[in-house]
Design an enzyme around this catalytic site. Sequence first.
Site, PDB file in Angstrom:
ATOM      1  N   TYR A   1      -1.672  -3.237  -6.943  1.00 19.69           N
ATOM      2  CA  TYR A   1      -1.462  -3.956  -5.679  1.00 19.69           C
ATOM      3  C   TYR A   1      -2.787  -4.075  -4.910  1.00 19.69           C
ATOM      4  CZ  TYR A   1      -0.384  -5.079  -0.936  1.00 19.69           C
ATOM      5  OH  TYR A   1      -0.414  -5.685   0.303  1.00 19.69           O
TER       6      TYR A   1
ATOM      7  N   HIS B   1     -10.096  -2.568  11.987  1.00 16.07           N
ATOM      8  CA  HIS B   1      -9.042  -3.402  11.408  1.00 16.07           C
ATOM      9  C   HIS B   1      -8.774  -4.542  12.389  1.00 16.07           C
ATOM     10  CE1 HIS B   1      -4.667  -3.432   9.644  1.00 16.07           C
ATOM     11  NE2 HIS B   1      -5.450  -4.265   9.003  1.00 16.07           N
TER      12      HIS B   1
ATOM     13  N   ARG C   1       0.848  -1.194   0.000  1.00 11.15           N
ATOM     14  CA  ARG C   1       0.000   0.000   0.000  1.00 11.15           C
ATOM     15  C   ARG C   1       0.882   1.242   0.000  1.00 11.15           C
ATOM     16  NH1 ARG C   1      -1.750   0.639   4.397  1.00 11.15           N
ATOM     17  NH2 ARG C   1      -1.176  -1.258   5.486  1.00 11.15           N
TER      18      ARG C   1
ATOM     19  N   SER D   1      -0.892  -3.991  10.242  1.00 15.08           N
ATOM     20  CA  SER D   1      -0.660  -4.901   9.127  1.00 15.08           C
ATOM     21  C   SER D   1       0.579  -5.774   9.354  1.00 15.08           C
ATOM     22  CB  SER D   1      -0.453  -4.094   7.852  1.00 15.08           C
ATOM     23  OG  SER D   1      -1.507  -3.183   7.713  1.00 15.08           O
TER      24      SER D   1
ATOM     25  N   LYS E   1      -9.683  -2.361   2.008  1.00 16.31           N
ATOM     26  CA  LYS E   1      -9.273  -1.248   2.860  1.00 16.31           C
ATOM     27  C   LYS E   1     -10.083   0.023   2.553  1.00 16.31           C
ATOM     28  CE  LYS E   1      -6.028  -3.688   4.692  1.00 16.31           C
ATOM     29  NZ  LYS E   1      -6.176  -4.144   6.071  1.00 16.31           N
TER      30      LYS E   1
ATOM     31  N   CYS F   1       1.245  -8.154  11.442  1.00 19.27           N
ATOM     32  CA  CYS F   1       1.671  -8.424  12.823  1.00 19.27           C
ATOM     33  C   CYS F   1       1.049  -9.723  13.343  1.00 19.27           C
ATOM     34  CB  CYS F   1       1.296  -7.280  13.747  1.00 19.27           C
ATOM     35  SG  CYS F   1       2.341  -5.848  13.558  1.00 19.27           S
TER      36      CYS F   1
ATOM     37  N   ARG G   1       1.744 -12.123  -1.409  1.00 18.81           N
ATOM     38  CA  ARG G   1       0.425 -12.407  -0.838  1.00 18.81           C
ATOM     39  C   ARG G   1      -0.220 -13.630  -1.472  1.00 18.81           C
ATOM     40  NH1 ARG G   1      -1.803  -8.647   3.123  1.00 18.81           N
ATOM     41  NH2 ARG G   1      -0.194  -7.077   3.344  1.00 18.81           N
TER      42      ARG G   1
ATOM     43  N   ASP H   1      -9.073  -9.835   9.133  1.00 20.61           N
ATOM     44  CA  ASP H   1      -8.588  -8.474   8.843  1.00 20.61           C
ATOM     45  C   ASP H   1      -9.573  -7.358   9.211  1.00 20.61           C
ATOM     46  OD1 ASP H   1      -6.486  -6.852   7.823  1.00 20.61           O
ATOM     47  OD2 ASP H   1      -7.603  -6.540   5.978  1.00 20.61           O
TER      48      ASP H   1
END
Length: 597
Positions: free
Chosen positions: A201, A230, A73, A252, A210, A254, A379, A281
Amino acid sequence: MKKFPTRHKELRNWVNKMSRLCQPDQIVWIDGSHSQKEILEKEALESGELIPLDQQKLPGCFLHRTAIDDVARTEHLTFICTKRKREAGPTNNWMSPQLAYRKAKAIFKGAMRSRTMYVIPFSMGPVGSPFSKIGVELTDSRYVVLNMLIMARVGETVLQQLEKESTFTKCLHSKAGLNINKRLILHFPEDNTIWSVGSGYGGNVLLGKKCLSLRIASYLARREHWLAEHMLIMGIEEPNGHIEYLAVAFPSACGKTNLAMLIPPEGLKVKGYRIWTVGDDIAWMRVDSDGSLWAVNPETGFFGVAPGTNSKTNPSMVETIKKNTIYTNVLLKPDGTVWWEGADGEIPSSGIDWQGRVWKPGTADSDGKPILGAHPNARFTVPITNCPTASFRLEQHHGVPISAIVFGGRRQHLAPLVYESFNWQHGVFVGASMASELTAAQVGKIGQVRRDPMAMIPFCGYNMAYYFRHWLEMGRRMVKPPKIFHVNWFKTDEKGKFLWPGFTENLRVLEWILERAHNKVGALKSPIGYIPQPSDIDMTGLDLSMAAMEKLFSIDNKEWLEELKGIKNFFKQFKKDLPEELWQEYEQLAARLKSHD
Ligand code: OXD
Ligand code: MN
């Protein structure tokens, strides 16, 4: 397929208008059918957007590579475009809607020439649920269409629902020239509109994720009195069948995905827990008629980080991604399967790396840095229903009741393994003062600490001061608000070694959290919140020294007083907008730390 398979006038007009701007060769409406998906896959293989994989070993799986400067991002190119700058607040990039539309129009103009414009009607949340929101994404990328088919409910049923509901988020995307200098991710909350251009992306282009489910949804949630967060959602089932659900916010990369589907550790096996994954998420949460907080995951897929995923860190995900998965920026092995750093098995002796170059292990670039097979933010996109731990409540319109909210970050120092806030208001302060070290999920310096309230700093679609106020207000709307906790799996010793084994063992901490949520166990009062008596964490089968346990729970007042400076600077930027309650919590924490010094 009919040219306009809808009677929805606003939708038809908008599609017409956007196609006049982007000038595609043709328009194709996505109906959600398997046959249409197969056609798109075939075309994407022909055009090179998808790279074939061995269909015996990885049925329904494909590989995709993004441009080298389009792998995460791009927060510096992401804007909240409201009439007043104050509405976006000091933590968001702001642009006036007028300027934003003008700048983006110049890039969108003719961008879809000799391409197809796909119209994707999608529902975030079960179609027709009071929780759900409808969006329509226009895109010139087959990769986006195929990913959206995994990540959201897409197609004709959504269009039918839209005819009943009327409002939808207008999402426009074009790859245009995939040029970072002509890349803009624009949100117009006041127009319920998203424009994304110049990127391929996922986090920038799967606009249901998002952009809609966090940035636009958070704005709508404030107006409509709910929360768009989130957070992962997971259920922990006891052998008697009783399930408790947790909502957990980490920044993100983690470990939300790993936690959402953990397998109980060996030492706790006798307790017979079973984990149910609702989402990894995003959580949309509402106060239901019983006065408690209920949550749905608006998505239907995982867009997870591949590197580091293996049978030890996440055995359920290893199972999940064996079929119907789109891999992005991983290494292609000569046998037509894929690999990434930290994957199971042997390191391949050769392959094609994420940039499409021949790769051999152990090679380094001119600066001596190892050349990676997969990008660190490589990903996979995969349907949740592939997951062996997928919750049976995914389609339930009211979602699941939340027993506890957990915040967390990646901190080598400072934050103990777990602590509990004193009450909702203090919990909002704990969330608002969260910080974490940067990861590969965002462009920026890895490891640097940044403040990331509620893990929402890149995703809050309006002024975060108003967002904190909204959280405080939500607490008042609940008869019994869930207790709020903070965890840190990443504390290290003097040598930089992790003190806590993490992953599957994290269940031991969640167990304590649930016991506290139901007042079944006592706790020690510390200046920052309640912490466990170490003997209340079930350590059966886990060999951790007393010294390590002490360090995990130690609270260094000096470090915390230092941390207060960072919190103060962060809060100060909101000026008068910051709720007074947060300053009160700040002062009280400072006083508690000083009196324990
Ligand atoms: C994600 C992110 O992809 O937070 O979920 O970046
Ligand atoms: Mn995320």
